[in-house]
Scaffold this motif. Sequence first.
Motif, short mmCIF file in Angstrom:
data_model
loop_
_atom_site.label_atom_id
_atom_site.label_comp_id
_atom_site.label_asym_id
_atom_site.label_seq_id
_atom_site.Cartn_x
_atom_site.Cartn_y
_atom_site.Cartn_z
N ALA A 44 31.71 76.62 -13.77
CA ALA A 44 33.10 76.16 -13.82
C ALA A 44 33.20 74.72 -13.33
CB ALA A 44 33.98 77.07 -12.97
N ARG A 45 32.47 74.42 -12.25
CA ARG A 45 32.47 73.05 -11.71
C ARG A 45 31.90 72.07 -12.72
NH1 ARG A 45 29.05 69.76 -9.47
NH2 ARG A 45 27.36 71.27 -9.44
N LYS A 46 30.78 72.44 -13.35
CA LYS A 46 30.17 71.56 -14.34
C LYS A 46 31.09 71.36 -15.54
CE LYS A 46 25.27 72.26 -13.39
NZ LYS A 46 24.00 72.78 -13.90
N LYS A 47 31.75 72.45 -15.95
CA LYS A 47 32.67 72.37 -17.08
C LYS A 47 33.83 71.43 -16.75
CE LYS A 47 34.81 75.50 -20.40
NZ LYS A 47 35.13 76.88 -20.71
N GLU A 48 34.34 71.54 -15.53
CA GLU A 48 35.43 70.68 -15.08
C GLU A 48 35.00 69.22 -15.08
OE1 GLU A 48 37.71 70.71 -11.04
OE2 GLU A 48 37.85 72.71 -11.95
N GLU A 49 33.80 68.95 -14.55
CA GLU A 49 33.29 67.59 -14.53
C GLU A 49 33.12 67.04 -15.95
OE1 GLU A 49 29.67 67.58 -12.30
OE2 GLU A 49 30.67 67.91 -10.38
N ALA A 50 32.60 67.87 -16.84
CA ALA A 50 32.40 67.44 -18.23
C ALA A 50 33.75 67.13 -18.87
CB ALA A 50 31.67 68.53 -19.01
N GLU A 51 34.74 67.96 -18.59
CA GLU A 51 36.08 67.74 -19.14
C GLU A 51 36.66 66.43 -18.62
OE1 GLU A 51 39.15 68.57 -21.61
OE2 GLU A 51 37.41 69.87 -21.37
N LYS A 52 36.46 66.16 -17.32
CA LYS A 52 36.95 64.92 -16.72
C LYS A 52 36.28 63.71 -17.35
CE LYS A 52 37.85 65.30 -12.34
NZ LYS A 52 37.67 65.35 -10.87
N GLU A 54 25.02 86.21 -6.58
CA GLU A 54 24.32 85.23 -7.42
C GLU A 54 25.16 84.91 -8.66
OE1 GLU A 54 20.23 83.56 -8.50
OE2 GLU A 54 20.72 84.77 -6.76
N TYR A 55 25.73 85.95 -9.26
CA TYR A 55 26.56 85.77 -10.45
C TYR A 55 27.78 84.91 -10.12
CZ TYR A 55 29.94 86.87 -14.09
OH TYR A 55 30.87 86.78 -15.08
N GLU A 56 28.40 85.17 -8.97
CA GLU A 56 29.58 84.39 -8.58
C GLU A 56 29.20 82.92 -8.35
OE1 GLU A 56 32.76 85.27 -8.56
OE2 GLU A 56 32.18 87.25 -9.27
N LYS A 57 28.04 82.69 -7.72
CA LYS A 57 27.60 81.31 -7.50
C LYS A 57 27.39 80.60 -8.83
CE LYS A 57 25.17 81.99 -3.13
NZ LYS A 57 23.85 82.05 -2.50
N ILE A 58 26.70 81.30 -9.75
CA ILE A 58 26.43 80.70 -11.06
C ILE A 58 27.73 80.44 -11.79
CG2 ILE A 58 25.42 81.18 -13.32
CD1 ILE A 58 23.18 82.69 -11.83
N LYS A 59 28.65 81.38 -11.70
CA LYS A 59 29.94 81.24 -12.37
C LYS A 59 30.71 80.03 -11.81
CE LYS A 59 33.79 84.24 -13.66
NZ LYS A 59 34.44 85.53 -13.40
N ALA A 60 30.70 79.89 -10.48
CA ALA A 60 31.39 78.76 -9.85
C ALA A 60 30.73 77.44 -10.25
CB ALA A 60 31.38 78.92 -8.33
N GLU A 61 29.40 77.44 -10.28
CA GLU A 61 28.66 76.23 -10.66
C GLU A 61 28.99 75.84 -12.10
OE1 GLU A 61 26.09 73.05 -10.15
OE2 GLU A 61 26.79 74.46 -8.65
#
Length: 168
Positions: free
Chosen positions: A111-119, A102-109
């Motif tokens: 990271a993905r959101k952070k990447e999208e926000a950065e883009k 669960e922690y890994e899923k949340i962490k990946a999510e």
Amino acid sequence: GRGFAFRRKQKIVRQYRKLLKKGRKINSQQDDQFTDTYPEHLKHLYLAEEEMLKKRRRAPGDSVSSEEKLNKTADTCVFSCSSITTEGKFKKKTSNQKAKEEYEKIKAERARKKEEAEKRKQQREEAQRLYKQKKMEAFKILSKKTKKGQPNLNLQMEFLLQKIQQNT
């Protein structure tokens, strides 16, 4: 009397009894696991799997030997048995493993959101930079003056003509 320390003691006793009760439930479930009645035509499969699980409990470090046992039981099947598969399917995940997943899923999510926000932020900054650049060029053209300080109408008319041509 019946102050804070007493309530704390009562709480600890309740938690301890709850843990004991959970321990008894787990042990009874493990004992009842192998006392099921099996259908006659599949009995040899269930018994082989039962033996394999019992041996795995005794020696959990022996992963190679358990795979060999799994292969032996598959060879003893009279017909093709798709019920025996890899040993990973039989293991249940512990709460710690579930929490880690669960922690890994949340962490990946995240990271993905952070990447999208950065883009999005980079795109917005690029759009603002282009807008300011166009604005500055237009301002330079429109604010040019002649030697006497009058607005240069010739440049303004060319700018307006370019603007009209771009829009059509």
